[in-house]
Design a protein around this motif. Sequence first.
Motif, PDB file in Angstrom:
ATOM      1  N   THR A 170       0.859  -1.184   0.000  1.00 24.73           N
ATOM      2  CA  THR A 170       0.000   0.000   0.000  1.00 24.73           C
ATOM      3  C   THR A 170       0.891   1.228   0.000  1.00 24.73           C
ATOM      4  O   THR A 170       1.827   1.328   0.804  1.00 24.73           O
ATOM      5  CB  THR A 170      -0.925   0.024   1.233  1.00 24.73           C
ATOM      6  N   ILE A 171       0.607   2.149  -0.907  1.00 30.05           N
ATOM      7  CA  ILE A 171       1.318   3.425  -0.967  1.00 30.05           C
ATOM      8  C   ILE A 171       0.299   4.518  -0.691  1.00 30.05           C
ATOM      9  O   ILE A 171      -0.717   4.608  -1.372  1.00 30.05           O
ATOM     10  CB  ILE A 171       1.971   3.666  -2.341  1.00 30.05           C
ATOM     11  N   SER A 172       0.565   5.334   0.312  1.00 35.05           N
ATOM     12  CA  SER A 172      -0.323   6.446   0.629  1.00 35.05           C
ATOM     13  C   SER A 172       0.437   7.754   0.503  1.00 35.05           C
ATOM     14  O   SER A 172       1.612   7.840   0.889  1.00 35.05           O
ATOM     15  CB  SER A 172      -0.885   6.311   2.045  1.00 35.05           C
ATOM     16  N   SER A 173      -0.252   8.770  -0.027  1.00 35.76           N
ATOM     17  CA  SER A 173       0.382  10.065  -0.222  1.00 35.76           C
ATOM     18  C   SER A 173      -0.558  11.168   0.241  1.00 35.76           C
ATOM     19  O   SER A 173      -1.758  11.139  -0.052  1.00 35.76           O
ATOM     20  CB  SER A 173       0.743  10.275  -1.699  1.00 35.76           C
ATOM     21  N   TRP A 174       0.006  12.138   0.969  1.00 37.12           N
ATOM     22  CA  TRP A 174      -0.745  13.308   1.449  1.00 37.12           C
ATOM     23  C   TRP A 174      -0.037  14.577   0.996  1.00 37.12           C
ATOM     24  O   TRP A 174       1.196  14.622   0.927  1.00 37.12           O
ATOM     25  CB  TRP A 174      -0.831  13.289   2.969  1.00 37.12           C
ATOM     26  N   MET A 175      -0.815  15.609   0.705  1.00 37.30           N
ATOM     27  CA  MET A 175      -0.266  16.920   0.376  1.00 37.30           C
ATOM     28  C   MET A 175      -0.993  18.001   1.161  1.00 37.30           C
ATOM     29  O   MET A 175      -2.191  17.885   1.431  1.00 37.30           O
ATOM     30  CB  MET A 175      -0.426  17.212  -1.126  1.00 37.30           C
ATOM     31  N   GLY A 176      -0.272  19.056   1.523  1.00 40.81           N
ATOM     32  CA  GLY A 176      -0.893  20.181   2.213  1.00 40.81           C
ATOM     33  C   GLY A 176       0.166  21.123   2.752  1.00 40.81           C
ATOM     34  O   GLY A 176       1.372  20.909   2.576  1.00 40.81           O
ATOM     35  N   TYR A 177      -0.278  22.183   3.408  1.00 42.14           N
ATOM     36  CA  TYR A 177       0.619  23.126   4.067  1.00 42.14           C
ATOM     37  C   TYR A 177       0.690  22.808   5.560  1.00 42.14           C
ATOM     38  O   TYR A 177      -0.256  22.250   6.134  1.00 42.14           O
ATOM     39  CB  TYR A 177       0.115  24.564   3.894  1.00 42.14           C
ATOM     40  N   SER A 214      -4.299  29.350   7.472  1.00 39.20           N
ATOM     41  CA  SER A 214      -5.217  28.351   6.918  1.00 39.20           C
ATOM     42  C   SER A 214      -5.045  28.309   5.406  1.00 39.20           C
ATOM     43  O   SER A 214      -5.983  28.540   4.646  1.00 39.20           O
ATOM     44  CB  SER A 214      -6.670  28.696   7.285  1.00 39.20           C
ATOM     45  N   TYR A 215      -3.834  28.016   4.987  1.00 38.82           N
ATOM     46  CA  TYR A 215      -3.559  27.964   3.561  1.00 38.82           C
ATOM     47  C   TYR A 215      -4.193  26.722   2.938  1.00 38.82           C
ATOM     48  O   TYR A 215      -4.125  25.625   3.496  1.00 38.82           O
ATOM     49  CB  TYR A 215      -2.055  27.928   3.303  1.00 38.82           C
ATOM     50  N   ASN A 216      -4.787  26.908   1.773  1.00 43.61           N
ATOM     51  CA  ASN A 216      -5.403  25.804   1.046  1.00 43.61           C
ATOM     52  C   ASN A 216      -4.675  25.574  -0.268  1.00 43.61           C
ATOM     53  O   ASN A 216      -4.070  26.498  -0.836  1.00 43.61           O
ATOM     54  CB  ASN A 216      -6.874  26.101   0.768  1.00 43.61           C
ATOM     55  N   LEU A 217      -4.777  24.360  -0.761  1.00 47.37           N
ATOM     56  CA  LEU A 217      -4.162  24.008  -2.039  1.00 47.37           C
ATOM     57  C   LEU A 217      -5.050  24.449  -3.196  1.00 47.37           C
ATOM     58  O   LEU A 217      -6.210  24.829  -3.013  1.00 47.37           O
ATOM     59  CB  LEU A 217      -3.937  22.499  -2.107  1.00 47.37           C
ATOM     60  N   ASP A 218      -4.493  24.387  -4.392  1.00 48.80           N
ATOM     61  CA  ASP A 218      -5.277  24.705  -5.585  1.00 48.80           C
ATOM     62  C   ASP A 218      -6.289  23.608  -5.862  1.00 48.80           C
ATOM     63  O   ASP A 218      -6.150  22.477  -5.401  1.00 48.80           O
ATOM     64  CB  ASP A 218      -4.352  24.861  -6.798  1.00 48.80           C
ATOM     65  N   SER A 219      -7.312  23.943  -6.660  1.00 47.69           N
ATOM     66  CA  SER A 219      -8.369  22.977  -6.947  1.00 47.69           C
ATOM     67  C   SER A 219      -7.888  21.817  -7.800  1.00 47.69           C
ATOM     68  O   SER A 219      -8.553  20.791  -7.884  1.00 47.69           O
ATOM     69  CB  SER A 219      -9.532  23.681  -7.646  1.00 47.69           C
ATOM     70  N   ASN A 220      -6.731  21.961  -8.452  1.00 47.87           N
ATOM     71  CA  ASN A 220      -6.194  20.842  -9.251  1.00 47.87           C
ATOM     72  C   ASN A 220      -5.174  20.030  -8.471  1.00 47.87           C
ATOM     73  O   ASN A 220      -4.431  19.236  -9.036  1.00 47.87           O
ATOM     74  CB  ASN A 220      -5.565  21.363 -10.545  1.00 47.87           C
ATOM     75  N   SER A 221      -5.132  20.239  -7.152  1.00 45.59           N
ATOM     76  CA  SER A 221      -4.112  19.575  -6.333  1.00 45.59           C
ATOM     77  C   SER A 221      -4.339  18.068  -6.246  1.00 45.59           C
ATOM     78  O   SER A 221      -3.386  17.315  -6.014  1.00 45.59           O
ATOM     79  CB  SER A 221      -4.078  20.181  -4.929  1.00 45.59           C
ATOM     80  N   SER A 222      -5.599  17.619  -6.429  1.00 41.69           N
ATOM     81  CA  SER A 222      -5.836  16.180  -6.419  1.00 41.69           C
ATOM     82  C   SER A 222      -5.090  15.523  -7.573  1.00 41.69           C
ATOM     83  O   SER A 222      -4.503  14.449  -7.410  1.00 41.69           O
ATOM     84  CB  SER A 222      -7.331  15.876  -6.520  1.00 41.69           C
ATOM     85  N   GLU A 223      -5.097  16.185  -8.727  1.00 39.75           N
ATOM     86  CA  GLU A 223      -4.349  15.669  -9.872  1.00 39.75           C
ATOM     87  C   GLU A 223      -2.847  15.690  -9.608  1.00 39.75           C
ATOM     88  O   GLU A 223      -2.121  14.777  -9.995  1.00 39.75           O
ATOM     89  CB  GLU A 223      -4.660  16.494 -11.125  1.00 39.75           C
ATOM     90  N   THR A 224      -2.391  16.732  -8.925  1.00 38.16           N
ATOM     91  CA  THR A 224      -0.966  16.831  -8.584  1.00 38.16           C
ATOM     92  C   THR A 224      -0.550  15.667  -7.696  1.00 38.16           C
ATOM     93  O   THR A 224       0.504  15.059  -7.896  1.00 38.16           O
ATOM     94  CB  THR A 224      -0.682  18.164  -7.866  1.00 38.16           C
ATOM     95  N   ASN A 225      -1.392  15.362  -6.710  1.00 37.46           N
ATOM     96  CA  ASN A 225      -1.065  14.274  -5.794  1.00 37.46           C
ATOM     97  C   ASN A 225      -1.123  12.924  -6.497  1.00 37.46           C
ATOM     98  O   ASN A 225      -0.296  12.044  -6.241  1.00 37.46           O
ATOM     99  CB  ASN A 225      -2.020  14.295  -4.600  1.00 37.46           C
ATOM    100  N   LEU A 226      -2.108  12.744  -7.379  1.00 31.51           N
ATOM    101  CA  LEU A 226      -2.193  11.487  -8.130  1.00 31.51           C
ATOM    102  C   LEU A 226      -0.978  11.314  -9.039  1.00 31.51           C
ATOM    103  O   LEU A 226      -0.454  10.211  -9.195  1.00 31.51           O
ATOM    104  CB  LEU A 226      -3.476  11.458  -8.966  1.00 31.51           C
ATOM    105  N   ASN A 227      -0.530  12.419  -9.611  1.00 33.97           N
ATOM    106  CA  ASN A 227       0.665  12.353 -10.466  1.00 33.97           C
ATOM    107  C   ASN A 227       1.896  11.989  -9.643  1.00 33.97           C
ATOM    108  O   ASN A 227       2.734  11.186 -10.079  1.00 33.97           O
ATOM    109  CB  ASN A 227       0.874  13.694 -11.164  1.00 33.97           C
ATOM    110  N   LEU A 228       1.996  12.559  -8.432  1.00 34.29           N
ATOM    111  CA  LEU A 228       3.108  12.209  -7.538  1.00 34.29           C
ATOM    112  C   LEU A 228       3.036  10.735  -7.170  1.00 34.29           C
ATOM    113  O   LEU A 228       4.049  10.027  -7.198  1.00 34.29           O
ATOM    114  CB  LEU A 228       3.054  13.068  -6.280  1.00 34.29           C
ATOM    115  N   TRP A 229       1.841  10.273  -6.820  1.00 35.31           N
ATOM    116  CA  TRP A 229       1.675   8.867  -6.443  1.00 35.31           C
ATOM    117  C   TRP A 229       2.111   7.963  -7.587  1.00 35.31           C
ATOM    118  O   TRP A 229       2.809   6.961  -7.369  1.00 35.31           O
ATOM    119  CB  TRP A 229       0.215   8.588  -6.081  1.00 35.31           C
ATOM    120  N   ALA A 230       1.720   8.300  -8.803  1.00 30.23           N
ATOM    121  CA  ALA A 230       2.092   7.496  -9.971  1.00 30.23           C
ATOM    122  C   ALA A 230       3.605   7.495 -10.168  1.00 30.23           C
ATOM    123  O   ALA A 230       4.202   6.450 -10.474  1.00 30.23           O
ATOM    124  CB  ALA A 230       1.402   8.034 -11.219  1.00 30.23           C
ATOM    125  N   ASN A 231       4.233   8.652  -9.982  1.00 31.41           N
ATOM    126  CA  ASN A 231       5.691   8.725 -10.143  1.00 31.41           C
ATOM    127  C   ASN A 231       6.405   7.875  -9.089  1.00 31.41           C
ATOM    128  O   ASN A 231       7.404   7.209  -9.392  1.00 31.41           O
ATOM    129  CB  ASN A 231       6.155  10.185 -10.034  1.00 31.41           C
TER     130      ASN A 231
END
Length: 937
Positions: free
Chosen positions: A672-679, A686-703
């Motif tokens: 199992t590989i788990s990945s989290w992103m955030g500030y 209360s910084y938030n990520l961009d709305s496309n950050s889910s794609e960014t995290n999925l791309n990181l997970w794939a890499n």
Amino acid sequence: MKNLKEKIRKFLTAGPEIKKLQSESDESQWKFYSGIIYLTLRRVFHYLILIAFFGLFLLIGFGGGYALGIVRNQSIPTVSELNHQINHAQNSATLYYAGGKKIATVQPDTVTKKASKNEITPLVKNAVTATEDENFYIHKGVLPKSLVRAVLSELTGVGVQTGGSTLTQQLVKMQFLTSQTTWHRKVTEMFYAHKIEKYFSKEDILRAYLNAAPYGKNNRGENIVGIKTAAEGIFGKSISELNLPQAAFIAGLPQSPSVYTPYRLNGKVKKDLDLAMRRKDIVLFRMYRNGDISKKAYLAAKKYDLRADFLKPEKAPKQKKQSGYLYNLVMNKSTNLLVEQLIEQDGLKVSDVKQDTNRYNQYLTNASELLHQKGYHIKTTIRKPLYQTMQRVVKQNKYGQDKTSRDFDSDTNKWVNTTEHVENGSVVIDNATGKVLAFSGGVDFKNSQINHAFDTYRSPGSSIKPYLVYGPAVEHKLISSQTALADFPTRFGNYIPTDYNSTVENRFISAQEALSKSYNLPAVNLYSKLVNDKNIKLRQDMKKLGLNLSKSEFENLGLALGGTDYGFSVADNASAFSNFYNNGKRADPYYIDEIQDPSGRVIYKHKQNSQKVFSTGTSYIMQKMLHQVVTKGTASSLTGTLKFNYKNLIGKTGTSNDYRDIWFNGSTPGITISSWMGYDNFYGHSYNLDSNSSETNLNLWANIANALYKEDPTIFKLYDSPSSPSSVYKNRVLKQTGTLPGTVSFDGDNIDLTGKKTTALSLSPAPAATAKFGIGGSTADYNLFYDHLEGKDNDYGKVLIYTGKTISKKKNINSLFAVANGSTSEDARNYYGKNHEVYRESNNNSSSSTNRNVGANDRQARSSGGQGGNNNSSSSSTRRNTATESPSQNTSSENSNSTNEINSNISSDESVSINANSSTEPTAGDAAAVDNGPTTL
């Protein structure tokens, strides 16, 4: 005396003669009683002697036998190993990757210089042996009194004291063993000492002792080890230059270096040196008593002013601090494990000691000193090639914007400029064993030393749904993969959850689709049914998954969407998710496999602990459902980026409030590989990520996954496809209802439920047709459904948007929503006109996904194009048909291109949970309605 004995005999055996004896003279009576007492005491004394001899025999037998047992179980070091340990051993612990490759040697907190044979003078030798071991040149490593004292201590429970140990035993304790005062250590110590004496000369042993002994601090405030270091660091001289009082002072330090050392932490000489000087005088006296020095020399040395010889303080050179995500993780965990060992060795309970903060901190200090001063060996499960690969990939990935601000630092009472970077925490766990094979603590250790894989706790968002909601529902036979779940505007008290971007699907959705596209309302409806079933013990199941949640958290329906009080670590989340590819069992995650003390004895070994949470059947069904998250759901973009076969890949995305936290858990049969992103959100940001950050995290997970697969494909076990258990039913059910076909009665009408079928996986036979077939949904919702089947042009299946900002309990829930098309309210049109980015789901004909700005006109066209009247359906006042050829049926089925397109663009991922009645500050699981767009969980 013979007559007296005869009289006594008669006194004891012949009753009548007693009267005769009593009538004799006073002197005779005195002799009589004295004789009785004498004989009695003598017999008791004889018995005591016999008992003592018997007890001594048992004592020797017990002690010798127990000692022999310890020796037999003790690994026997070779002469070469002994030589290395006493002369060349590290003064600190060594950390290892899996397989024995070294991570690092712990930077010792001492300064050490070793003296050669020629440097050690007779003066120093005499001072040390006279003080510590006057029989050093006579004994063979062990004195008999040491064994007797150890045995008595074990039997009485008083505790083994170190006083009286030979220099050889002290050398063993310093270089091989811990300082714990136990019978086992004492016997092992004597065993090693005897062997060292057998193979090494007295001069070699003495030199090794002098090079290993602690001598307190030097004039720089540094901890010093070895007599050469002491001579240079205290008096600024070589060993050969030491005079008698200086040599005596240094020889007395090892007994209690922290007490007798002349220097403080800052390198300044202590004001009060009375204890140290008394110790020096004791050494001088013992040298005089031993004949090593004359009385004149003894008296002169006592009067010598040593304070004038101490070096003036100097500034210690700065040392590069040894650190890093892996180093810090292993050191912290090893320290805690050693603390537990030390507490248990003292016969105490860890839980009790933790309640006493000062006492527990003392154990922490002791454990830290052991790791910095002893040659422990810490073996981890981390695989070096995988770990290094992961660090490289994470560092090369692109994440998001930096956030810069000016903040007030309360610690320094100053305003500071701070820049926060998007951080990542990732972990790779072996499903079957729980071994942590690799992890990423962060993007760059220089920017943030927080270990985001193990030490930060964040809202899991919808990544919690598989093991909190859907898994238990399958296990307890509440649902099949095709059970219909309600996704209509619903109020749970003051709580009004919605799907992504404050939308509601306004239809019944299969459990499979609801999970793969991560709709929120179906999950909340299902979770509500779970928590209201007294026979279902969700809290116990979550504990087995390693998630300790409070009772109040379970009572909050927002928990179904990740609304926890404190959140989970990445390792927690990965471990809980890993159960689905381990037959429903969760193995405790771990990364410290073994700890050996300096002698090589294993003092800690991880014991695998697996908890059965779900049945094999549930695991199989969840695998099939979660696979569609990757192929058709919120993680479908992975299919175009992975460089390995994803046939058996399962996963789940997660997003918390306003893109605060982004998650992806992905499992193959092996890992199992788990990945989290955030500030990090320091200083209350209360910084938030961009709305496309889910794609960014999925791309990181794939890499990460691609790189790990290239490094070692065997860990993935890609082709270990689990077979369907006998407990799993594969039923053909209606796609719209998840039930068998049949005639039902609703609102006075008889309705034939027929139409397209699909395969439902469950742990029970298919449910019969029933009017209210789904989980959740009001009578009005079912009316909407059946009217739609009759061919009426209503809002069933049309995506609604939440428009209310404040509500009252009297207000109708439906009045707070508007259809997201051209006929929507002004609020809804304005909302969608803001061009919020919406993650686009892939439909059945696409294996990739894109980001898209959806405006009001775009949304309107898509929505109206998918909703048509049922002109071809046959109906009557008493019967409605769900004919498969009906256009309306096609538009409402999961195969409809137009409806899929709407769903793909609007309801792709996790969404807000809105409590529109709340006037207080929103929490993660019960958020208040906000004016500036939706809140996501």
